[in-house]
Structure formats: C-alpha cells, structure tokens
Design an enzyme around this catalytic site. Sequence first.
Site, PDB file in Angstrom:
ATOM      1  N   ARG A 109       0.856  -1.185   0.000  1.00  0.00           N
ATOM      2  CA  ARG A 109       0.000   0.000   0.000  1.00  0.00           C
ATOM      3  C   ARG A 109       0.895   1.238   0.000  1.00  0.00           C
ATOM      4  O   ARG A 109       1.685   1.437   0.919  1.00  0.00           O
ATOM      5  CB  ARG A 109      -0.901  -0.018   1.248  1.00  0.00           C
ATOM      6  CG  ARG A 109      -1.695   1.225   1.397  1.00  0.00           C
ATOM      7  CD  ARG A 109      -2.632   1.225   2.604  1.00  0.00           C
ATOM      8  NE  ARG A 109      -3.192   2.562   2.661  1.00  0.00           N
ATOM      9  CZ  ARG A 109      -3.169   3.355   3.725  1.00  0.00           C
ATOM     10  NH1 ARG A 109      -2.695   2.929   4.876  1.00  0.00           N
ATOM     11  NH2 ARG A 109      -3.650   4.577   3.662  1.00  0.00           N
ATOM     12  N   HIS A 157      -3.074  10.810   0.738  1.00  0.00           N
ATOM     13  CA  HIS A 157      -2.459  10.609   2.058  1.00  0.00           C
ATOM     14  C   HIS A 157      -1.812  11.944   2.456  1.00  0.00           C
ATOM     15  O   HIS A 157      -0.608  12.027   2.664  1.00  0.00           O
ATOM     16  CB  HIS A 157      -1.461   9.449   2.019  1.00  0.00           C
ATOM     17  CG  HIS A 157      -1.144   8.855   3.355  1.00  0.00           C
ATOM     18  ND1 HIS A 157      -1.224   7.513   3.635  1.00  0.00           N
ATOM     19  CD2 HIS A 157      -0.730   9.435   4.512  1.00  0.00           C
ATOM     20  CE1 HIS A 157      -0.875   7.271   4.884  1.00  0.00           C
ATOM     21  NE2 HIS A 157      -0.564   8.433   5.452  1.00  0.00           N
ATOM     22  N   TYR A 180      -3.883   2.116  15.929  1.00  0.00           N
ATOM     23  CA  TYR A 180      -2.699   2.344  16.749  1.00  0.00           C
ATOM     24  C   TYR A 180      -2.974   2.236  18.247  1.00  0.00           C
ATOM     25  O   TYR A 180      -2.299   1.502  18.942  1.00  0.00           O
ATOM     26  CB  TYR A 180      -2.065   3.709  16.411  1.00  0.00           C
ATOM     27  CG  TYR A 180      -1.452   3.688  15.020  1.00  0.00           C
ATOM     28  CD1 TYR A 180      -0.188   3.150  14.816  1.00  0.00           C
ATOM     29  CD2 TYR A 180      -2.159   4.132  13.908  1.00  0.00           C
ATOM     30  CE1 TYR A 180       0.373   3.069  13.547  1.00  0.00           C
ATOM     31  CE2 TYR A 180      -1.609   4.059  12.634  1.00  0.00           C
ATOM     32  CZ  TYR A 180      -0.351   3.521  12.453  1.00  0.00           C
ATOM     33  OH  TYR A 180       0.186   3.424  11.207  1.00  0.00           O
ATOM     34  N   GLU A 204      -7.389   8.186   6.411  1.00  0.00           N
ATOM     35  CA  GLU A 204      -7.711   8.830   7.689  1.00  0.00           C
ATOM     36  C   GLU A 204      -8.317  10.230   7.555  1.00  0.00           C
ATOM     37  O   GLU A 204      -7.672  11.222   7.923  1.00  0.00           O
ATOM     38  CB  GLU A 204      -6.459   8.878   8.573  1.00  0.00           C
ATOM     39  CG  GLU A 204      -5.846   7.512   8.807  1.00  0.00           C
ATOM     40  CD  GLU A 204      -4.711   7.527   9.827  1.00  0.00           C
ATOM     41  OE1 GLU A 204      -4.296   8.615  10.263  1.00  0.00           O
ATOM     42  OE2 GLU A 204      -4.243   6.443  10.201  1.00  0.00           O
ATOM     43  N   ASN A 228      -6.965   1.637  10.118  1.00  0.00           N
ATOM     44  CA  ASN A 228      -5.630   1.974  10.613  1.00  0.00           C
ATOM     45  C   ASN A 228      -5.735   2.003  12.124  1.00  0.00           C
ATOM     46  O   ASN A 228      -6.465   2.832  12.684  1.00  0.00           O
ATOM     47  CB  ASN A 228      -5.181   3.355  10.124  1.00  0.00           C
ATOM     48  CG  ASN A 228      -4.958   3.404   8.614  1.00  0.00           C
ATOM     49  OD1 ASN A 228      -5.118   2.402   7.925  1.00  0.00           O
ATOM     50  ND2 ASN A 228      -4.588   4.558   8.122  1.00  0.00           N
ATOM     51  N   GLU A 251      -3.139  -0.199   8.268  1.00  0.00           N
ATOM     52  CA  GLU A 251      -1.947   0.274   8.973  1.00  0.00           C
ATOM     53  C   GLU A 251      -2.000  -0.248  10.393  1.00  0.00           C
ATOM     54  O   GLU A 251      -3.080  -0.270  11.007  1.00  0.00           O
ATOM     55  CB  GLU A 251      -1.887   1.814   9.083  1.00  0.00           C
ATOM     56  CG  GLU A 251      -1.476   2.533   7.839  1.00  0.00           C
ATOM     57  CD  GLU A 251      -1.386   4.037   8.046  1.00  0.00           C
ATOM     58  OE1 GLU A 251      -1.100   4.499   9.173  1.00  0.00           O
ATOM     59  OE2 GLU A 251      -1.615   4.755   7.066  1.00  0.00           O
TER      60      GLU A 251
HETATM   61  C1  FCB Z   1      -1.066   7.260  10.728  1.00  0.00           C
HETATM   62  C2  FCB Z   1      -0.713   7.810   9.360  1.00  0.00           C
HETATM   63  C3  FCB Z   1       0.621   7.344   8.849  1.00  0.00           C
HETATM   64  C4  FCB Z   1       1.659   7.288   9.947  1.00  0.00           C
HETATM   65  C5  FCB Z   1       1.146   6.543  11.149  1.00  0.00           C
HETATM   66  C6  FCB Z   1       2.144   6.395  12.251  1.00  0.00           C
HETATM   67  O1  FCB Z   1      -1.997   8.091  11.344  1.00  0.00           O
HETATM   68  O2  FCB Z   1      -1.686   7.430   8.412  1.00  0.00           O
HETATM   69  O3  FCB Z   1       0.992   8.181   7.786  1.00  0.00           O
HETATM   70  O4  FCB Z   1       2.077   8.555  10.246  1.00  0.00           O
HETATM   71  O5  FCB Z   1      -0.015   7.171  11.631  1.00  0.00           O
END
Ligand code: FCB
Length: 451
Positions: free
Chosen positions: A85, A128, A301, A173, A299, A359
């Site tokens: 990607r 992006h 985290y 995002e 995505n 992600e």
């Molecule tokens: C996400 C973004 C990516 C990167 C990660 C750590 O929010 O999409 O570009 O910065 O965080």
Amino acid sequence: MTSNNDNAPKRSDFAGDFLWGFATSSYQIEGAINEGGRVKSIWDTFCEQPGKIRDGSSGAVACDHYHRWEEDLDLLRDTGATVYRFSIAWPRIYGDGKTPNEEGLAFYDKLVDGMLARGIQPWVTLYHWDLPQVLQDQGGWAVRETVNAFLHYADIVSKRLGNRVKHWITHNEPWCTAMHGHWDGMHAPGMKDFATAVQCSHNVLVSHGLALPIIRRNVPDAQVGIALSLHPTRAASGSAEDLAAAHRHDGLRNRWYLDPLYGKGYPQDVLDLMGHAAPRIEPGDVEAIARKTDFVGLNYYFPEVIAHAPGNGPLEGRVVHVEGVERTAFNWEVSPEGLTELLVRMNKDYGAQNIYVTENGSSYEDVPGPDGTVQDPQRLSYLVRHLNAVRDAIARGVPVKGYFAWSLLDNFEWAEGYIRRFGLAYVDFATQQRSLKLSGQWYRDFLKGIR
Ligand code: FCB
C-alpha cells in the site's frame, strides 16, 4: 525476544488468501520535492514554518525513495510481502491543474510495473495528506472546488494505472486530514478552527463517495475502499459524566465516519453538539458518502481514555494520560485487544465485510547494535500481539482479509519529523542504507512460513 512471543502466530494460522504486506505514503518516503514536475504541497509549506516539526525537518529528502524505489521494491519482495500500500503524490500529478504532469504519471507507471514484476500487488492510496499548495490557496478541503479537483485527479490516475492497479483507497484517515489539519493545527495546513475542520471532514467524505463511480468506470474490476483511523474510546471512570464524554468523543472520532459510510447518516448527537459548526450538506451528499465500498481499511494504533471536562471545546472532554499502562516511545498505549474490539465492532455494528488492517505499527527508539542490526524486541512483541488480535477477530467471525504493517521504512513522521521510527526496516538517514530490524526479520520469516 520476550516471552510474549512464545504464543506467536504462524502464517498458516491465517487463510491462504489472506494478504500480507506493508504500507507507506508518498510525502513520508519519496523526497525529491523539486523534481519531476512536482508542484509544492501543503506539507512543504508547513515544514517551512518554524516550530511546526519537532526536529525542524521536512520531507524534502525523507527516504529518497523517488530515486531508490527499485532497491525498496527489492526489499519488499525479499520480505515475502505480496501486497504493498503506497500513496500517489497529488503534487506530482497536478501539472497546471488541467493537463496532468506526464513525468509524475510516468514515475508511478514504473513503480507499479516494478511491483508487478516482483509479484507484489499494488494498493494505491489517492490522498495521504499531500494536497497541492495551489488548492490550499483556493480554500483547500474547506471548499467544494477541492472536491472537484480530487475527482479530476482520481479520474486521471485511475485511467492511467487502472489496467494494472485493481485496489484503490480514496482517502487515508479523513479524521486526521480534517481535525489535525484544521482544528488542533498539528498537521498541514495548520489551521485552528473547529467549524472549518468539520466542513473539511464532510468534503473529504463527499469526495470519497463521488470518486467511487469514477474509479469503477475506469477500472471495471476495481476494488475500492477507504482507510479510517479508529480508536477504541474508554471512559476515565464509571461516572455518568465520563461515560457521556467518552460517547461524545467516540462520536467525533469514530461514528462521524462509520455512520455515514454505512448508510446511517451523521450521528445526531454529534450534529447537536456541533451547533453552528455543523457542516453544510448539499443534496445528494449523504447518499454519495453511503455508496457501498468493496472493502474498508482500518488503521489502528491505540485506544483513548476520556474524562468529562466542562468548557473544554465542543466535546467538553479531555484525553486522560493513564499511568502504569504499557506505551510505545510515542506515548501511545499498547492495546492489542483494542484492535480486536474495533474489528468486531465494524463487522457487528456496521456489517463491514472485507476488512483490511491498512496500517498498524509502533515506534521505539532504535539504535543499531555492533553488527548493524537493530534489536527491537518491543516492536516485535507489539507486532506479534497485534497479529494475534487479528487472529482473535477472525476466530469471532470477522471477515478480516489482510494486514499491512506500518511501515516498511523509518520515515518522515509528520509533526514528529524523524524522531519517531516506525519501520520494520531501519533507515540510516545519513547514508540512506536500509536494513531489516529484528522485527522485520521476524515478519519476513513469518511471511515465508519459516516461523
Ligand atoms: C497514521 C498515518 C501514517 C503514519 C502513522 C504512524 O496516522 O496514516 O501516515 O504517520 O499514523
């Protein structure tokens, strides 16, 4: 290796057609900002402003991927990844706004051909975050003209690459584009106005919906989706106030995107608290946003803990930094179960099918050892536990179809500059040498079925 990895998954625990790979984005890796007919992007401008980027850096050189793309595709192939990607830099394509820049298109031609030659399936992200500065000068995502410009761009790129690229992500995002870009000002273009940010979120979603038929017309066998950043939202306490604040936060972070994309329209409670900041919605917008996608990207985290904070912004809440929980070097809470939770929620509450983790990754302070290898047991443990979390979601019946690790390379981490390293491959920015970290070696062996 930590004991957590005793329970490490094997590739054979996942379906044979589960897709495995990496994600990157153009501004974070390409560099070469003044080459190949590229016009200025909002991130070039933002980085020029003192104090915006923690280490004062920019993406001017980044990983120099624009020149080193062949080496990077070799690295990808050597990991055993079968999907990649990456994003197209709109400023490389923009040209004069009417006639696209041929040199930019030619760059992505050869990049895509290079992937296919190595057996890697290209997944394109159209947006992006690197908006051409000229579009920002005309109002950026706050104005409808940018939606039209995006559709023109989507048309050009999907026409050009569509015979080889079958997987398309319209936006990365939208929350970050809108809110970091226009509310907290942490990202380009660095505005701080809630109503503008809300209008941007709507315009981005509309541009997604309107782009779907354009891409499908140009690429009849296309799979088109969007990548959302979602965060499990937890209340700081069991009090009614904190629970309500967490619900509001979840509304703006998660439901504001999921609800309209899945045909429920914008959540009324969020519209209510926006008041005058609610977006201008044109006839047909809600239907366009609700057009069915072929897949959805998550995505993931970290989760967020929210407390009631009267008077603090439209949400009257604040993010609480809970002590004593595991965190990455970025201070992001490590919570693999949050990933399972979101995947289950997307499927059960919204009926999402064909979900990809587009992600997921972690940043730690990496230092190469005497033999040059970065030993990053924490990132490895993070990866292992999040793959287990995906496996758990699948076991609960969620149709997760692929996983893209963020990221292939250490790169320009937006407002944090080069301070945060997310790569499974280490980049020595002085020499531009790449080498797989311990985590990257593990992922390679995992993908090759060695582990
Ligand atoms: C996400 C973004 C990516 C990167 C990660 C750590 O929010 O999409 O570009 O910065 O965080």
